[in-house]
Design a protein around this motif. Structure first.
Motif, PDB file in Angstrom:
ATOM      1  N   GLN A  66      18.486  -3.437  -9.153  1.00 18.13           N
ATOM      2  CA  GLN A  66      16.784  -4.231 -10.172  1.00 18.13           C
ATOM      3  C   GLN A  66      15.519  -3.227  -9.384  1.00 18.13           C
TER       4      GLN A  66
ATOM      5  N   ALA B 201      13.155  -1.570 -11.972  1.00 19.81           N
ATOM      6  CA  ALA B 201      11.748  -2.152 -12.563  1.00 19.81           C
ATOM      7  C   ALA B 201      11.160  -0.649 -11.533  1.00 19.81           C
ATOM      8  N   ARG B 202      11.296   0.640 -11.523  1.00 20.45           N
ATOM      9  CA  ARG B 202      10.548   1.695 -11.105  1.00 20.45           C
ATOM     10  C   ARG B 202       9.879   2.467 -12.495  1.00 20.45           C
TER      11      ARG B 202
ATOM     12  N   GLN C 212       9.825   4.895 -15.449  1.00 18.52           N
ATOM     13  CA  GLN C 212       9.713   4.486 -16.965  1.00 18.52           C
ATOM     14  C   GLN C 212      10.058   5.654 -18.125  1.00 18.52           C
TER      15      GLN C 212
ATOM     16  N   ASP D  74      15.874  -5.589 -16.593  1.00 22.60           N
ATOM     17  CA  ASP D  74      15.004  -5.327 -15.777  1.00 22.60           C
ATOM     18  C   ASP D  74      14.731  -4.154 -15.697  1.00 22.60           C
ATOM     19  N   LEU D  75      14.651  -3.172 -16.894  1.00 19.18           N
ATOM     20  CA  LEU D  75      13.694  -2.154 -16.795  1.00 19.18           C
ATOM     21  C   LEU D  75      12.473  -1.392 -16.948  1.00 19.18           C
ATOM     22  N   GLY D  76      11.718  -0.876 -16.399  1.00 17.14           N
ATOM     23  CA  GLY D  76      10.804  -0.835 -16.333  1.00 17.14           C
ATOM     24  C   GLY D  76       9.969  -0.451 -17.461  1.00 17.14           C
ATOM     25  N   SER D  77      10.994   0.808 -17.954  1.00 19.98           N
ATOM     26  CA  SER D  77      10.307   1.657 -19.113  1.00 19.98           C
ATOM     27  C   SER D  77      10.595   0.943 -19.967  1.00 19.98           C
ATOM     28  N   LYS D  78       8.623   1.461 -20.270  1.00 22.54           N
ATOM     29  CA  LYS D  78       8.461   0.659 -22.407  1.00 22.54           C
ATOM     30  C   LYS D  78       9.060   1.344 -23.089  1.00 22.54           C
TER      31      LYS D  78
END
Length: 236
Positions: free
Chosen positions: A152, A156-157, A159, A184-188
């Motif tokens: 996670q 989360a970091r 992108q 959980d994935l930080g990518s938009k």
């Protein structure tokens, strides 16, 4: 095989770190060959921690990710355990009957796969491993590698644009695990696809053309059916 025997090695023959180094060598070769800054990576199953873990550490080299049934564990270790865990033999071993039984337990709709596919795939497996092919009537082997760097906190970091696909009937990587990765994935720029009438072996099954088209569209344009971020269900 005349008789069973205990494995002579209890440590993995590769590690996640050494696999990332192998990926890096291939990526750098392609970047130089094509004169590009970034390449895209595709993975399946344990290819999830390999490709995504590599990307998390080398975001400047990866344009997009496409992974089928990424083996994700929110609570997995971020770094290599020390000491590395022992394994019950460095390679998993599977007979043709075991391969088919594992596939059949993931069937959820009529005509999900052509039975002839098992024989065709098994012939390819035997050809790819001349040693395993001589064990009895032949076995399929795969390295057992301790996994880290795909939890996670790591994702989360991230992108990097990420397409993740899972079969509705997958019992090896459960769809809810892949939904956790999406959350959980930080990518938009991220899309989760649940593929109907499909298992862990979706690329050999009835809806495979949907999988291939979605992957190609993502690699070309970063969208699937016009969606750049969201959840989709494809097939019926």
């Amino acid at each position: 095989i005349a008789a069973t025997c205990s494995p002579s090695r209890t440590q993995a023959i590769t590690t996640m770190e050494s696999d990332w180094h192998d990926i890096d060598a291939a990526v750098d070769y392609l970047r130089a060959l094509r004169g590009v800054d970034k390449v895209s990576l595709l993975g399946w199953s344990q290819g999830g921690p390999r490709t995504a873990g590599y990307t998390a550490r080398n975001p400047g080299k990866v344009a997009k990710l496409v992974v089928l049934a990424p083996a994700y564990n929110r609570a997995g270790p971020a770094q290599a355990p020390n000491p590395l865990p022992t394994v019950d033999g460095p390679m998993s071993v599977q007979t043709q009957a075991e391969f088919k039984a594992n596939w059949d337990r993931q069937l959820g709709c009529p005509g999900q796969y052509d039975p002839n596919a098992v024989h065709a795939l098994w012939a390819d497996f035997r050809e790819s491993d001349p040693v395993g092919a001589t064990w009895g009537t032949g076995v399929r082997r795969a390295p057992q590698v301790p996994t880290w760097g795909f939890n996670q906190a790591v994702v989360a970091r991230m992108q990097t644009p990420f397409l993740m696909v899972v079969g509705s009937h997958d019992k090896q990587v459960l769809p809810e695990r892949v939904r956790e990765l999406y959350a959980d994935l930080g990518s938009k720029q991220k899309v989760f696809i649940e593929l109907a009438c499909a298992s862990h072996n979706a690329m050999w099954e009835k809806p495979r053309e949907l999988l291939f088209k979605a992957s190609l569209d993502w690699l070309r344009s970063g969208t699937v059916n016009g969606v750049t971020a969201g959840e989709l269900k494809l097939g019926d």
